[in-house]
Motif scaffolding. Structure first.
Motif, PDB file in Angstrom:
ATOM      1  N   VAL A 148       0.829  -1.208   0.000  1.00 46.05           N
ATOM      2  CA  VAL A 148       0.000   0.000   0.000  1.00 46.05           C
ATOM      3  C   VAL A 148       0.864   1.260   0.000  1.00 46.05           C
ATOM      4  N   ALA A 240      -8.177   7.019  -1.251  1.00 41.41           N
ATOM      5  CA  ALA A 240      -7.831   6.053  -0.202  1.00 41.41           C
ATOM      6  C   ALA A 240      -8.776   6.181   0.978  1.00 41.41           C
ATOM      7  N   GLY A 242      -9.330   4.538   5.147  1.00 44.01           N
ATOM      8  CA  GLY A 242      -8.623   3.789   6.165  1.00 44.01           C
ATOM      9  C   GLY A 242      -9.325   3.847   7.508  1.00 44.01           C
ATOM     10  N   SER A 254      -6.827  -0.913   8.961  1.00 44.59           N
ATOM     11  CA  SER A 254      -7.023  -1.354   7.590  1.00 44.59           C
ATOM     12  C   SER A 254      -7.039  -0.158   6.656  1.00 44.59           C
ATOM     13  N   GLU A 255      -6.499  -0.365   5.456  1.00 43.53           N
ATOM     14  CA  GLU A 255      -6.510   0.715   4.474  1.00 43.53           C
ATOM     15  C   GLU A 255      -6.723   0.137   3.090  1.00 43.53           C
ATOM     16  N   TYR A 256      -7.238   0.983   2.220  1.00 44.16           N
ATOM     17  CA  TYR A 256      -7.431   0.596   0.832  1.00 44.16           C
ATOM     18  C   TYR A 256      -7.131   1.804  -0.036  1.00 44.16           C
ATOM     19  N   LYS A 258      -6.956   3.198  -4.244  1.00 46.07           N
ATOM     20  CA  LYS A 258      -7.135   2.972  -5.682  1.00 46.07           C
ATOM     21  C   LYS A 258      -6.395   4.095  -6.388  1.00 46.07           C
ATOM     22  N   GLU A 275      -4.887  -1.157  -7.384  1.00 48.88           N
ATOM     23  CA  GLU A 275      -5.474  -1.022  -6.064  1.00 48.88           C
ATOM     24  C   GLU A 275      -4.636  -1.831  -5.091  1.00 48.88           C
ATOM     25  N   GLY A 277      -4.420  -2.936  -0.631  1.00 48.67           N
ATOM     26  CA  GLY A 277      -5.066  -2.848   0.675  1.00 48.67           C
ATOM     27  C   GLY A 277      -4.395  -3.762   1.675  1.00 48.67           C
ATOM     28  N   TYR A 278      -4.711  -3.532   2.931  1.00 45.53           N
ATOM     29  CA  TYR A 278      -4.214  -4.439   3.968  1.00 45.53           C
ATOM     30  C   TYR A 278      -5.158  -4.437   5.157  1.00 45.53           C
ATOM     31  N   THR A 384       1.451 -10.150  -2.895  1.00 46.20           N
ATOM     32  CA  THR A 384       0.738 -10.297  -1.629  1.00 46.20           C
ATOM     33  C   THR A 384       1.765 -10.609  -0.544  1.00 46.20           C
TER      34      THR A 384
END
Lengths: 436, 143, 385
Positions: A148, A240, A242, A254-256, A258, A275, A277-278, A384
């Motif tokens: 990320v 983003a 989070g 957690s975050e994402y 794009k 994209e 995320g974690y 990953t």
């Protein structure tokens, strides 16, 4: 001789600057200057056959020690009730080998307790931890999840931002719009600068922690690799979200993100969209915080061979056209039909080198470029990882971290590695983080 | 007899706390002229995490703190903020190093806090119950 | 622009260093400024710096700020920020940045970036006021290209009645060092220093290794790598009896070439010096004899020969080619006559005359043939604050 004088003058300038500063009555205000700092030191071990990108750093394959070494010094000074100055100097052990950089340097005007306007050198709040990514003490991992935090070659910018806090019951909503540009700087081994970027960061603080959302648009990011001279220009857009939450002893982070990069001047390659995320789960047990992180990054890119790019750059050189003019039609045709074969002809080599179009080392590199896909990491990667970590609060303001990480590059990608990695790369890290 | 039973009820749990000898309760104090008569634990927590920066009349709050690693500080953050000191310093490191906040001013102890609060209407601090005197006004007792 | 910002920050830090210090963060600083004159037509290597004609004023200019911060009772952070007038023209870097943990009064563990302690003054090489000369003797201090490493060490102090001991094992690596006009790194650095201290002086012995030390040179457009394992064995003494001061060091460099090296290095060598000084009030006149030797005898490639792995097209005049570059192997001796005057407890003036005589088959520390011998006159001011 002239050069040495100039150097000397610079030195004198520094000395004069010093005496001026020394003469300023900084002591006049109550508590005029506050100094804080942070430091990290550690080592990495494991299958480090290839260097890899982690955030805005490259961790070298020989960086057993030193990869996470960081020192930051922060100076805060109240000019008056409404104006303050903050400066942060940062030196890191990766790549730039501890050269000192002004990471933050801004003037903060805060006419009200809920409003702050800052101008100067600021740090982009791209992700949740971005603004304090070098302050290891502030987060549970040894390094924030690389899937990320990598692939965004932008950190500090020159500009202005605003922090407005709206009180909603017992909760706060912090709105942080910003705009600015990035003056020429060095990042992940590239020289980077941008024309203009704007963004908006919003954070909602409530009983269990906070939630955040961020959008950013940057135009005219130009990057070039000083060692090869290759470069690109792009527009970038990122969104983003989070969350950083605590329920009793349970920690959830957690975050994402794009992101989209649109390139110009790098035909036929035009776009990277991806994209990442974690999810981190942790459980506090007194001074220990064991945690596990699942992270993934997936970027799609128009495939293009590095050779095409290198040849494209060479043929775009006006000197090259001039050189073509000196060739016979048959030679021109041969060069156009099979450049690699033509380039191995000593006469062509001598001609190209003689005209200053390529250097001998670039010529040598051409055949090896044929098999390489562009752009390599860090912009495009599929990867990953699973990270198991333990943070231990050893003493006040001191945290020890132990981490084990399994990284898997996906499909044809090298992941975040600079050269092709093993199927599964296993890394163990130890870091000590302090603040003062 | 009744007194004895009450004492047992008070002393027994304190013994379990382990710091019975030093801990006799904390109080939150402000300047005697401060219009505030009481404060909720929730508001106090928000003040010490810099989420609340103004009194209800709009004037700025200056919270005061004890030195790091002091027992009084440890007790206060555990009871009021619900966090260990290392969690608190991790929280502050995010604000300090992004230029978004300044932690409470650190004083040497109860006496220094009382002197500062008595001289500054915007001050707020916490001290041990045994240190209370007329120079400051108590607005909350932390049990 | 960035550099200007750095200067400004450094200036601000220096200001702080001169006055303010809070309970938890302490500042101190040091600076040197000097002038060099004499036979400087050909640049030479002194320590890790290159002094040339154009550096007659900046060669010895150095500014440093040290920051010591207490994290808690047992842990502290030390930083040394350094800007120098030579080579990198004043770019500022953190020369040291480490976290120190005092396990017990006699044992400390340090982790981060520290100086590579191969010789006696390694740690103080930039702090001119800590030694008598304008520059440390080049025959010993030019032998060690690594200034710092990233890693950890243990400082173990043993207090005796008349003598104290310090034992310091260390391990680390050194990625991305700029040295000798090449980019270098060392995958593994390790070793141990043992030091005995008495009231009159100290005696120190060090074994230091830099394994897989790689230096990449650009020769006529082609990158060639020199890869080797280096071992330094050094012994040093600093002894003071009444007004007499004696400092002497010897360092031996052993090289084992790695298979992946494009060159074969033959730069095993020994460097040594002996300094005698006599204190007269605040003045310290001193004399130093220094030399460097090698079993290989010659540092210049015989005419017509080439280096393994390097294409013949690279050479212009093979007879002028040094193996593998200057700074790796230099054979010379030198005499230095100097005087140091401490005009306050925090500042010193130094004046020095130096005669350098390269061996017949070597250019000495010079980057081209300097002739039979050279003379250099140096003046420097050193301060600490």
């Amino acid at each position: 001789m002239r050069k040495s004088r100039r150097k000397n003058r610079k030195f004198l300038g520094l000395a004069c600057g010093l005496s001026l500063l020394a003469a300023t009555p900084v002591q006049a205000l109550e508590n005029p200057i506050t100094i804080n700092g942070f430091a990290s030191a550690g080592f990495i071990t494991g299958d480090l056959d290839a260097s890899f990108y982690s955030g805005t750093d490259i961790i070298g394959d020989s960086a057993t020690f030193g990869a996470d070494n960081t020192i930051g010094l922060q100076i805060f000074s109240n000019v008056n009730d409404k104006v303050s100055f903050t400066g942060q100097l940062l030196a890191k052990g990766v790549i730039d080998s501890y050269s000192l950089d002004a990471h933050w340097a801004f003037v903060d005007y805060h006419p009200r307790s809920d409003l702050s306007i800052r101008a100067g050198r600021l740090v982009l709040p791209v992700m949740m931890v971005s603004e304090f990514v070098d302050v290891g003490y502030a987060y549970p991992w040894a390094r924030p999840p690389m899937e990320v935090y990598s692939g965004i070659p932008l950190t500090s910018y020159s500009g202005i931002d605003m922090l407005y806090t709206a009180h909603i019951g017992d909760n706060n909503l912090i709105i942080q719009p910003y705009m600015g540009s990035i003056p020429a700087s060095s990042n992940i081994g590239l020289d980077v600068k941008t024309d203009l970027g704007i963004g908006l960061n919003t954070t909602f603080q409530f009983e269990y922690g906070f939630l955040r959302a961020h959008v950013m648009q940057v135009k005219g990011v130009s990057g070039s690799d000083p060692s090869t001279g290759s470069g690109f220009i792009m527009d970038a857009q990122m969104v983003a979200i989070g969350a950083d939450l605590e329920f009793g002893n349970v920690v959830v982070i957690s975050e994402y993100i794009k992101k989209e990069f649109e390139f110009t001047g790098l035909e036929p390659f035009s776009e990277v969209s991806g994209e990442a995320g974690y999810l981190t789960l942790g459980y506090r047990m007194g001074k220990f915080l064991p945690h596990i992180t699942f992270a993934s990054g997936d970027n799609d890119v128009d495939q293009v061979s590095a050779l095409d790019v290198a040849l494209g750059q060479m043929t775009a050189d006006p000197d090259f056209l001039a050189y073509m003019g000196t060739l016979s039609p048959a030679e021109q045709q041969a060069l156009a039909a099979d450049p690699i074969a033509a380039l191995s002809d000593p006469a062509v080599q001598a001609g190209l080198v003689g005209a200053g179009i390529v250097t001998p080392s670039e010529l040598q590199a051409f055949p090896s470029l044929a098999g390489m896909q562009l752009p390599p990491s860090p912009l495009a990667y599929k990867q990953t990882s699973i990270t198991l970590g333990l943070r231990y609060e050893m003493l006040s303001n001191t945290a020890l971290k132990l981490e084990y990480q399994e990284i898997e590059a996906q499909e044809e990608s090298w992941g975040l590695f600079v050269s092709e990695p093993a199927d599964k790369v296993k890394l163990a890290s130890f870091v000590i983080d302090v603040t003062f | 007899m009744k007194k004895f039973i009450v004492s047992i009820f008070i002393i027994f749990p304190l013994l379990f706390l382990g710091s019975a000898s030093s801990y006799a309760g904390l109080v939150v104090v402000v300047h005697p002229a401060n219009s505030m008569q009481a404060i909720s634990k929730e508001d106090l927590k928000r003040i010490y995490l810099s989420k609340k920066k103004e009194f209800s009349d709009g004037s700025l709050i200056s919270p005061l703190d004890h030195p790091k690693d002091s027992e009084t500080k440890k007790t206060f953050y555990k009871k009021v903020v619900g966090k260990s000191l290392s969690q608190v310093s991790s929280y502050w490191s995010r604000l300090i190093f992004t230029g978004k906040g300044i932690p409470p001013r650190v004083m040497r102890g109860d006496e220094e806090i009382k002197v500062w609060v008595a001289g500054h209407p915007e001050g707020i601090g916490y001290i041990n119950k045994k240190s209370i005197d007329d120079s400051v006004k108590v607005i909350l007792t932390i049990k | 622009m960035n550099r200007i910002a750095s200067y400004f920050s450094m200036a601000a830090l220096l200001t702080l260093a001169s006055g303010i210090s809070s309970a938890d963060v302490e500042f101190s600083g040091f600076a040197s400024a000097g002038v060099v004159g004499g036979d400087l037509d050909v640049p030479l290597l002194s320590g890790r710096d290159v002094i040339g004609e154009s550096s007659s004023f900046g060669a010895d200019n150095t500014v440093g700020v040290q920051v010591a911060a207490n994290v808690n009772d047992d842990i502290s952070v030390k930083v040394q920020l350094l800007g120098k007038g030579t080579v990198d023209s004043y770019s500022i870097s953190a020369q040291w940045a480490y976290i120190s943990y005092e396990v017990s009064p006699s044992v400390s563990v340090r982790m981060g970036r520290m100086s590579f302690p191969a010789v006696l003054f390694s740690e103080y090489q930039e702090i001119g006021i800590s030694y008598p000369w304008v520059r440390n003797p080049m025959e010993v201090y030019s032998v060690v290209p690594l200034a710092t490493y990233s890693g950890m060490d243990i400082l173990y102090a043993i207090e005796g009645d008349n003598m104290s001991w310090a034992i310091q094992p260390f391990i680390g690596s050194s990625p991305g060092v700029q040295a000798l006009g090449a980019t270098g790194d060392a995958e593994l650095a390790f070793g141990i220093t043992v030091m005995a201290n008495t009231d009159n002086g100290k005696l120190s012995v060090t074994v230091a290794n830099a394994n897989e030390a790689n230096f990449t040179f650009n020769l006529g457009g082609i990158d060639a790598t020199l890869s080797m394992d280096l071992t330094y064995i050094s012994a040093g003494i600093e002894y003071e009896l009444n007004n007499l001061l004696l400092i002497s060091e010897v360092v031996k460099k052993d090289i084992r070439n790695n298979p992946k090296s494009d060159f074969t290095s033959i730069s095993d060598m020994v460097g040594y010096y002996l300094m005698l000084g006599y204190r007269v009030g605040d003045f310290l006149p001193h004399f130093t004899y220094a030399g460097s030797k090698s079993d290989h005898g010659s540092a210049v490639l015989p005419a017509g020969s080439t280096l393994p792995g390097v294409p013949a097209s690279v050479y212009t005049t093979p007879a002028d080619m040094i193996i593998p570059s200057n700074g790796e192997l230099f054979l010379q001796k030198s005499y230095t006559l100097g005087v140091r005057y401490d005009f306050s407890s925090q500042s010193a003036f130094k004046l020095e005359y130096q005669k350098i005589i390269p061996d017949d088959e070597s250019w000495g520390v010079y980057f081209a043939n300097p002739g039979d011998s050279t003379s250099i006159l140096s003046f420097a001011v050193d301060v600490v604050f």
